[in-house]
Design an enzyme around this catalytic site. Sequence first.
Site, PDB file in Angstrom:
ATOM      1  N   ASP A 116      43.634  41.527  42.702  1.00  0.00           N
ATOM      2  CA  ASP A 116      43.930  41.234  41.303  1.00  0.00           C
ATOM      3  C   ASP A 116      44.985  42.211  40.768  1.00  0.00           C
ATOM      4  OD1 ASP A 116      43.588  40.218  38.673  1.00  0.00           O
ATOM      5  OD2 ASP A 116      42.110  41.778  38.246  1.00  0.00           O
ATOM      6  N   ASP A 136      45.691  43.115  36.768  1.00  0.00           N
ATOM      7  CA  ASP A 136      45.293  43.936  35.623  1.00  0.00           C
ATOM      8  C   ASP A 136      43.993  44.704  35.877  1.00  0.00           C
ATOM      9  OD1 ASP A 136      47.537  43.102  34.129  1.00  0.00           O
ATOM     10  OD2 ASP A 136      46.518  41.232  33.635  1.00  0.00           O
ATOM     11  N   ASP A 161      38.353  43.196  38.944  1.00  0.00           N
ATOM     12  CA  ASP A 161      37.507  43.909  37.972  1.00  0.00           C
ATOM     13  C   ASP A 161      36.594  42.950  37.202  1.00  0.00           C
ATOM     14  OD1 ASP A 161      39.894  42.938  36.683  1.00  0.00           O
ATOM     15  OD2 ASP A 161      39.259  44.045  34.897  1.00  0.00           O
TER      16      ASP A 161
END
Lengths: 183, 183
Positions: A11, A13, A138
């Site tokens: 991922d 961000d 996250d």
Amino acid sequence: MGTDRLRLAIDMDEVIADAFTAQKSWYCETHGYDWNDEVLQGRHFNELANPEHAAEMETLLHRGEFFRGLNVMPGAQNALLTLSERFEIFITTAAMEYPASCAAKFGWLQEHFPFISPLQIVFCGDKSILAADYLIDDNVRHFSRFKGQGILFSAAHNQYVDWTPRVKNWTEAVSLLDGLATH
Amino acid sequence: MGTDRLRLAIDMDEVIADAFTAQKSWYCETHGYDWNDEVLQGRHFNELANPEHAAEMETLLHRGEFFRGLNVMPGAQNALLTLSERFEIFITTAAMEYPASCAAKFGWLQEHFPFISPLQIVFCGDKSILAADYLIDDNVRHFSRFKGQGILFSAAHNQYVDWTPRVKNWTEAVSLLDGLATH
């Protein structure tokens, strides 16, 4: 996957791009919020800010350019270089939440991760579409229908989320993945 | 896939978006090329045009806006509406060849396929990253490492390519997929 290497989806961000610090700074500089680390644990900015200010941030994110100036997460560049030797790496970001961010995110990757080919970049929404062995993210919501193993990358907002395995930073992520790749 | 429905990935250019006709018209109007259907079989425009003209087209594609004005391929809207009942549909386009096209392609999908959620859109490069049961595409190169079944959508450039199954249009595609979904 048609190759000897395991495939690792990563991922952007809060994993390789520090959107958290940039958002925190914007809220502080623009509206004077002075949140300490403790109050941010387990929470998103939009749960803490005045709804009007949160809506301003949302507008900023929708414009897309915000993502072009983010800092790289500590150790991410070296970690991805190292992991590239052993894994087939794809950068997989839920850019469809902010469609105008695609060009900014692409430019950011070209600048900070020039060793990642454009062919290895995926802008998607639902990450269950990814055919990969591991996904570092996250947000645990992306793990629920993902067929591989989700690895949770710690962020303030996910501190009270229950998920194993979890890594705190890129040093821990490389250690964990080194163990997995040699099994 | 975490659902009862089979998952169908569908390419954009030459499958639901008519990039061929738009390019052919541009070459004709801008440089006077008057290719007949026969000469275009098995060939790409850049093999037939003057290299300078082909480079101009490449610049146009890289600017991205070209993709915003494409016509929908005949029958594609109704076909996708029908197929949505039986399949989980993802639109999967190799947008990373022209990164600036992402916003244009997203806007085009919102206009012409409003029933496709942004979460079901994937902009990628290497389509072997897709976890899907079927992939409808006009380029067989995307099938080589794809784990599901590739379905070739006929286009002028792929007329001499050997691949089964092949469908000529959306009527044939729906028939084929109807058969597959009921097995």
